[in-house]
Design a protein around this motif. Structure first.
Motif, PDB file in Angstrom:
ATOM      1  N   PHE A  42       0.830  -1.206   0.000  1.00 24.25           N
ATOM      2  CA  PHE A  42       0.000   0.000   0.000  1.00 24.25           C
ATOM      3  C   PHE A  42       0.867   1.260   0.000  1.00 24.25           C
ATOM      4  CE2 PHE A  42      -2.793   3.235   1.730  1.00 24.25           C
ATOM      5  CZ  PHE A  42      -3.843   3.083   0.857  1.00 24.25           C
ATOM      6  N   CYS A  48      -4.538   7.808   3.975  1.00 23.27           N
ATOM      7  CA  CYS A  48      -5.375   6.943   4.815  1.00 23.27           C
ATOM      8  C   CYS A  48      -4.443   6.098   5.675  1.00 23.27           C
ATOM      9  CB  CYS A  48      -6.260   6.057   3.925  1.00 23.27           C
ATOM     10  SG  CYS A  48      -7.365   4.999   4.871  1.00 23.27           S
ATOM     11  N   ALA A  51      -5.084   2.120   6.177  1.00 27.69           N
ATOM     12  CA  ALA A  51      -5.459   1.330   4.996  1.00 27.69           C
ATOM     13  C   ALA A  51      -4.718  -0.008   4.950  1.00 27.69           C
ATOM     14  CB  ALA A  51      -5.140   2.118   3.730  1.00 27.69           C
ATOM     15  N   ARG A  53      -3.348  -3.341   2.344  1.00 27.14           N
ATOM     16  CA  ARG A  53      -2.836  -3.495   0.982  1.00 27.14           C
ATOM     17  C   ARG A  53      -3.859  -4.235   0.109  1.00 27.14           C
ATOM     18  NH1 ARG A  53       1.220  -8.673   1.659  1.00 27.14           N
ATOM     19  NH2 ARG A  53      -0.437 -10.055   2.303  1.00 27.14           N
ATOM     20  N   GLU A  55      -5.411  -7.078  -2.058  1.00 26.52           N
ATOM     21  CA  GLU A  55      -5.463  -8.529  -2.198  1.00 26.52           C
ATOM     22  C   GLU A  55      -6.892  -8.824  -2.635  1.00 26.52           C
ATOM     23  OE1 GLU A  55      -4.629 -10.562   1.477  1.00 26.52           O
ATOM     24  OE2 GLU A  55      -5.136 -12.485   0.565  1.00 26.52           O
ATOM     25  N   ALA A  56      -7.070  -9.715  -3.611  1.00 27.26           N
ATOM     26  CA  ALA A  56      -8.427  -9.950  -4.126  1.00 27.26           C
ATOM     27  C   ALA A  56      -9.139 -11.030  -3.319  1.00 27.26           C
ATOM     28  CB  ALA A  56      -8.346 -10.366  -5.589  1.00 27.26           C
ATOM     29  N   ILE A  57     -10.428 -10.853  -3.164  1.00 31.66           N
ATOM     30  CA  ILE A  57     -11.271 -11.862  -2.520  1.00 31.66           C
ATOM     31  C   ILE A  57     -11.301 -13.124  -3.398  1.00 31.66           C
ATOM     32  CG2 ILE A  57     -13.297 -10.750  -3.595  1.00 31.66           C
ATOM     33  CD1 ILE A  57     -14.995 -11.870  -1.294  1.00 31.66           C
ATOM     34  N   ASP A  79     -18.261  -1.503  -4.076  1.00 31.78           N
ATOM     35  CA  ASP A  79     -17.115  -2.172  -3.455  1.00 31.78           C
ATOM     36  C   ASP A  79     -16.227  -1.063  -2.904  1.00 31.78           C
ATOM     37  OD1 ASP A  79     -14.982  -3.587  -2.560  1.00 31.78           O
ATOM     38  OD2 ASP A  79     -14.477  -4.540  -4.469  1.00 31.78           O
ATOM     39  N   GLY A  81     -13.081   0.206  -1.514  1.00 28.73           N
ATOM     40  CA  GLY A  81     -11.709  -0.307  -1.610  1.00 28.73           C
ATOM     41  C   GLY A  81     -11.717  -1.416  -2.650  1.00 28.73           C
ATOM     42  N   GLY A  83      -9.865  -2.100  -5.284  1.00 29.92           N
ATOM     43  CA  GLY A  83      -8.649  -2.679  -5.855  1.00 29.92           C
ATOM     44  C   GLY A  83      -8.745  -2.789  -7.367  1.00 29.92           C
ATOM     45  N   GLU A 103     -11.715   3.439  -4.990  1.00 25.86           N
ATOM     46  CA  GLU A 103     -10.335   3.001  -4.760  1.00 25.86           C
ATOM     47  C   GLU A 103      -9.433   4.225  -4.610  1.00 25.86           C
ATOM     48  OE1 GLU A 103      -8.662   0.014  -4.122  1.00 25.86           O
ATOM     49  OE2 GLU A 103      -7.070   1.467  -3.901  1.00 25.86           O
ATOM     50  N   ILE A 104      -8.645   4.220  -3.546  1.00 28.99           N
ATOM     51  CA  ILE A 104      -7.789   5.375  -3.254  1.00 28.99           C
ATOM     52  C   ILE A 104      -6.520   5.373  -4.112  1.00 28.99           C
ATOM     53  CG2 ILE A 104      -6.400   4.299  -1.422  1.00 28.99           C
ATOM     54  CD1 ILE A 104      -6.892   6.868   0.236  1.00 28.99           C
ATOM     55  N   ASN A 132     -10.868   8.698  -1.811  1.00 31.86           N
ATOM     56  CA  ASN A 132     -10.758   8.181  -0.457  1.00 31.86           C
ATOM     57  C   ASN A 132     -12.170   7.783  -0.010  1.00 31.86           C
ATOM     58  OD1 ASN A 132     -10.416   7.707   2.247  1.00 31.86           O
ATOM     59  ND2 ASN A 132      -9.338   9.630   2.655  1.00 31.86           N
ATOM     60  N   ALA A 133     -12.326   6.535   0.425  1.00 36.14           N
ATOM     61  CA  ALA A 133     -13.649   6.035   0.812  1.00 36.14           C
ATOM     62  C   ALA A 133     -14.288   6.874   1.918  1.00 36.14           C
ATOM     63  CB  ALA A 133     -13.528   4.589   1.270  1.00 36.14           C
ATOM     64  N   PHE A 147     -13.804  -5.722   1.775  1.00 35.12           N
ATOM     65  CA  PHE A 147     -12.868  -6.781   2.152  1.00 35.12           C
ATOM     66  C   PHE A 147     -11.811  -6.097   3.015  1.00 35.12           C
ATOM     67  CE2 PHE A 147      -9.344  -9.748   0.231  1.00 35.12           C
ATOM     68  CZ  PHE A 147      -8.938 -10.099   1.507  1.00 35.12           C
ATOM     69  N   PRO A 149     -10.836  -3.253   4.134  1.00 34.41           N
ATOM     70  CA  PRO A 149      -9.967  -2.301   3.431  1.00 34.41           C
ATOM     71  C   PRO A 149      -9.167  -1.394   4.367  1.00 34.41           C
ATOM     72  CG  PRO A 149     -12.281  -1.649   3.243  1.00 34.41           C
ATOM     73  CD  PRO A 149     -12.256  -2.889   4.057  1.00 34.41           C
TER      74      PRO A 149
HETATM   75  C1  LIG Z   1      -7.975  -6.091   0.749  1.00 29.58           C
HETATM   76  S1  LIG Z   1      -8.098  -5.059  -0.697  1.00 29.58           S
HETATM   77  C2  LIG Z   1      -9.710  -5.553  -1.335  1.00 29.58           C
HETATM   78  C3  LIG Z   1      -9.849  -5.448  -2.846  1.00 29.58           C
HETATM   79  C4  LIG Z   1     -11.218  -5.803  -3.419  1.00 29.58           C
HETATM   80  N1  LIG Z   1     -12.295  -5.198  -2.664  1.00 29.58           N
HETATM   81  C5  LIG Z   1     -11.439  -7.286  -3.489  1.00 29.58           C
HETATM   82  O1  LIG Z   1     -12.170  -7.789  -2.618  1.00 29.58           O
HETATM   83  O2  LIG Z   1     -10.935  -7.960  -4.391  1.00 29.58           O
HETATM   84  C6  LIG Z   1      -8.414  -3.449   0.057  1.00 29.58           C
HETATM   85  C7  LIG Z   1      -8.375  -2.298  -0.920  1.00 29.58           C
HETATM   86  O3  LIG Z   1      -8.826  -1.132  -0.251  1.00 29.58           O
HETATM   87  C8  LIG Z   1      -8.107  -0.015  -0.782  1.00 29.58           C
HETATM   88  N2  LIG Z   1      -8.221   1.095   0.195  1.00 29.58           N
HETATM   89  C9  LIG Z   1      -7.603   1.189   1.393  1.00 29.58           C
HETATM   90  N3  LIG Z   1      -7.950   2.334   2.010  1.00 29.58           N
HETATM   91  C10 LIG Z   1      -8.809   2.985   1.170  1.00 29.58           C
HETATM   92  C11 LIG Z   1      -9.517   4.218   1.266  1.00 29.58           C
HETATM   93  N4  LIG Z   1      -9.412   5.023   2.333  1.00 29.58           N
HETATM   94  N5  LIG Z   1     -10.318   4.583   0.239  1.00 29.58           N
HETATM   95  C12 LIG Z   1     -10.440   3.772  -0.854  1.00 29.58           C
HETATM   96  N6  LIG Z   1      -9.788   2.597  -0.991  1.00 29.58           N
HETATM   97  C13 LIG Z   1      -8.981   2.192   0.016  1.00 29.58           C
HETATM   98  C14 LIG Z   1      -6.689  -0.561  -0.971  1.00 29.58           C
HETATM   99  O4  LIG Z   1      -5.937   0.235  -1.871  1.00 29.58           O
HETATM  100  C15 LIG Z   1      -7.005  -1.970  -1.505  1.00 29.58           C
HETATM  101  O5  LIG Z   1      -7.088  -1.959  -2.899  1.00 29.58           O
END
Ligand SMILES: C[S@@+](CC[C@H](N)C(=O)[O-])C[C@H]1O[C@@H](n2cnc3c(N)ncnc32)[C@H](O)[C@@H]1O
Length: 219
Positions: A42, A48, A51, A53, A55-57, A79, A81, A83, A103-104, A132-133, A147, A149
């Motif tokens: 990340f 953030c 936050a 890193r 990783e896909a579900i 969704d 965050g 990714g 997605e940030i 930013n979420a 997931f 995030p």
């Molecule tokens: C564990 S991954 C999940 C990816 C996707 N949702 C999936 O399930 O395949 C978490 C994601 O949240 C994003 N993230 C973290 N903080 C964030 C924020 N404040 N706003 C938007 N996205 C954020 C990260 O960059 C990352 O891509």
């Protein structure tokens, strides 16, 4: 001794196990015409601080979630965050109004946009917001997926924003929280009934998913 314990003690077996899981992910990606595998470090901690890193579900778990929430024609999926957009892609194959990703990381958001364009079998439109979420407008959503995030601070801010939209536009919503490390925050901020399910599918270890809803049929 569980399979997990055996793997933990044998690095070669652990490596083979990871390769098997990765290849299942790659095979699914190829089938859907997208690229969502790999783990990324990340880069946006200054924006953030809590936050996680990328990783896909796992695909199998996404399919289970779709079965549980049964998305319909009035649903707008978020969704938070997103990714590279794996969950966006799966929900866009359902007959919903829209699939929205937040997605940030601009590099990940760009990949999600590319995947939206190349996805096979898409029914619903996909929108990717590079934001930013904690600052996103959630007023159109009915299904919110996360997931794990981020940590409790950003999670509370995001859930607070979702809750505020319910005051302005009352509607049925479902929040799906995979790897729910901060369930206490979910319960406190939303004030909705929460069900935690443990889903199993070989060769993955059991996975926890929390569902919070004000829709009695989905709660
Ligand atoms: C564990 S991954 C999940 C990816 C996707 N949702 C999936 O399930 O395949 C978490 C994601 O949240 C994003 N993230 C973290 N903080 C964030 C924020 N404040 N706003 C938007 N996205 C954020 C990260 O960059 C990352 O891509």
């Amino acid at each position: 001794m569980s399979i997990r314990d055996v793997l933990r003690e044998n690095r070669v077996l652990m490596r083979l196990y990871s390769m098997l899981r990765d290849s299942i992910g790659h095979a699914n990606d190829r089938y859907y015409g997208i690229r969502t595998e790999s783990v990324d470090s990340f880069r946006f901690r200054d924006v953030c601080t809590d936050a996680t890193r990328y990783e896909a579900i796992p695909y199998w778990l996404l399919r289970r979630i779709v079965q549980v929430v049964k998305p319909g024609s009035e649903d707008v999926f978020f969704d938070i965050g997103c990714g590279k957009g794996r969950a966006l892609a799966m929900f866009a194959q359902c007959p919903i109004k829209k699939s929205v990703g937040v997605e940030i990381d601009p590099a990940l958001a760009q990949v999600a946009e590319r995947n939206a364009a190349s996805l096979k079998g898409r029914i619903a439109p996909i929108e990717v917001r590079t934001e930013n979420a904690a600052e996103t407008d959630y007023s159109l959503g009915t299904i919110y997926f996360m997931f794990n995030p981020f940590g409790p601070t950003t999670l509370a801010a995001v859930l607070g924003r979702i809750r505020e939209t319910l005051v302005k536009r009352p509607r049925k919503i479902t929040v799906v929280y995979y790897n729910p490390l901060h369930l206490d925050v979910l319960r406190k901020e939303l004030g909705l009934s929460v069900e935690v399910r443990t889903e199993k599918h070989f060769p993955w270890r059991p996975q926890k998913v929390a569902f919070a809803s004000n829709d009695l049929q989905k709660a």
